[in-house]
Scaffold this motif. Structure first.
Motif, PDB file in Angstrom:
ATOM      1  N   UNK A  29       0.823  -1.209   0.000  1.00  0.00           N
ATOM      2  CA  UNK A  29       0.000   0.000   0.000  1.00  0.00           C
ATOM      3  C   UNK A  29       0.857   1.260   0.000  1.00  0.00           C
ATOM      4  N   UNK A  30       0.349   2.298  -0.641  1.00  0.00           N
ATOM      5  CA  UNK A  30       0.889   3.643  -0.494  1.00  0.00           C
ATOM      6  C   UNK A  30       0.428   4.150   0.870  1.00  0.00           C
ATOM      7  N   UNK A  31       1.229   4.984   1.501  1.00  0.00           N
ATOM      8  CA  UNK A  31       0.843   5.504   2.816  1.00  0.00           C
ATOM      9  C   UNK A  31       0.760   7.010   2.790  1.00  0.00           C
ATOM     10  N   UNK A  32      -0.243   7.521   3.480  1.00  0.00           N
ATOM     11  CA  UNK A  32      -0.509   8.952   3.547  1.00  0.00           C
ATOM     12  C   UNK A  32      -0.873   9.298   4.974  1.00  0.00           C
ATOM     13  N   UNK A  33      -0.321  10.366   5.499  1.00  0.00           N
ATOM     14  CA  UNK A  33      -0.662  10.813   6.842  1.00  0.00           C
ATOM     15  C   UNK A  33      -0.934  12.309   6.796  1.00  0.00           C
TER      16      UNK A  33
ATOM     17  N   UNK B 122       3.203  19.001  14.516  1.00  0.00           N
ATOM     18  CA  UNK B 122       4.518  19.505  14.886  1.00  0.00           C
ATOM     19  C   UNK B 122       5.559  19.060  13.868  1.00  0.00           C
ATOM     20  N   UNK B 123       6.662  19.798  13.818  1.00  0.00           N
ATOM     21  CA  UNK B 123       7.750  19.400  12.916  1.00  0.00           C
ATOM     22  C   UNK B 123       8.326  18.058  13.313  1.00  0.00           C
TER      23      UNK B 123
ATOM     24  N   UNK C 163       1.256  15.473   5.396  1.00  0.00           N
ATOM     25  CA  UNK C 163       0.556  16.739   5.343  1.00  0.00           C
ATOM     26  C   UNK C 163       0.171  17.154   6.758  1.00  0.00           C
ATOM     27  N   UNK C 164      -0.066  18.425   6.937  1.00  0.00           N
ATOM     28  CA  UNK C 164      -0.516  18.929   8.225  1.00  0.00           C
ATOM     29  C   UNK C 164      -0.033  20.340   8.458  1.00  0.00           C
ATOM     30  N   UNK C 165      -0.476  20.934   9.547  1.00  0.00           N
ATOM     31  CA  UNK C 165      -0.106  22.306   9.879  1.00  0.00           C
ATOM     32  C   UNK C 165       1.409  22.489   9.976  1.00  0.00           C
ATOM     33  N   UNK C 166       2.129  21.450  10.368  1.00  0.00           N
ATOM     34  CA  UNK C 166       3.588  21.544  10.446  1.00  0.00           C
ATOM     35  C   UNK C 166       4.224  21.653   9.064  1.00  0.00           C
ATOM     36  N   UNK C 167       3.494  21.234   8.039  1.00  0.00           N
ATOM     37  CA  UNK C 167       3.990  21.279   6.667  1.00  0.00           C
ATOM     38  C   UNK C 167       3.529  22.562   5.978  1.00  0.00           C
ATOM     39  N   UNK C 168       2.234  22.828   6.075  1.00  0.00           N
ATOM     40  CA  UNK C 168       1.652  23.990   5.421  1.00  0.00           C
ATOM     41  C   UNK C 168       0.321  24.318   6.074  1.00  0.00           C
TER      42      UNK C 168
ATOM     43  N   UNK D 281      12.484  23.507   3.943  1.00  0.00           N
ATOM     44  CA  UNK D 281      11.313  24.297   4.311  1.00  0.00           C
ATOM     45  C   UNK D 281      10.830  23.954   5.711  1.00  0.00           C
ATOM     46  N   UNK D 282      10.945  22.707   6.112  1.00  0.00           N
ATOM     47  CA  UNK D 282      10.540  22.312   7.471  1.00  0.00           C
ATOM     48  C   UNK D 282      11.523  22.833   8.505  1.00  0.00           C
ATOM     49  N   UNK D 283      12.802  22.817   8.177  1.00  0.00           N
ATOM     50  CA  UNK D 283      13.807  23.306   9.117  1.00  0.00           C
ATOM     51  C   UNK D 283      13.673  24.788   9.373  1.00  0.00           C
ATOM     52  N   UNK D 284      13.275  25.527   8.347  1.00  0.00           N
ATOM     53  CA  UNK D 284      13.184  26.970   8.467  1.00  0.00           C
ATOM     54  C   UNK D 284      11.911  27.453   9.137  1.00  0.00           C
ATOM     55  N   UNK D 285      10.934  26.565   9.308  1.00  0.00           N
ATOM     56  CA  UNK D 285       9.632  26.982   9.875  1.00  0.00           C
ATOM     57  C   UNK D 285       9.741  27.341  11.340  1.00  0.00           C
TER      58      UNK D 285
END
Length: 76
Positions: free
Chosen positions: A26-30, A35-36, A51-56, A72-76
């Motif tokens: 299966x492909x997995x999606x979360x 949080x980062x 996906x989520x608020x920690x991403x965008x 992009x995650x490190x800089x958030x």
């Protein structure tokens, strides 16, 4: 999991979910990563899509999916 579930518990569940899903091809999606550290754990666990608020931030607009570099995650 609820927002009060400790991250260590969520991370353990992520690993178990991905391992089980891989056995079946299966492909997995979360989504809903708050949080980062959870975002990094999901990537490390091997989720195909994260996906989520920690991403965008959420938006009500429908638009194209985007791919972002890890920086992009490190800089958030």
């Amino acid at each position: 999991p609820s927002p009060t579930t400790p991250e260590r518990v969520v991370i353990a569940r992520m690993d178990a979910f991905v391992n089980s899903s891989r056995k079946h091809g299966f492909e997995t999606y979360i989504y809903g990563l708050r949080t980062r550290s959870l975002a990094f754990a999901a990537i490390g666990a091997g989720f195909n899509h994260v996906s989520g608020e920690a991403i965008s931030a959420r938006t009500s607009e429908v638009g194209p999916l985007t791919s972002r570099p890890m920086d992009d995650l490190f800089g958030a």
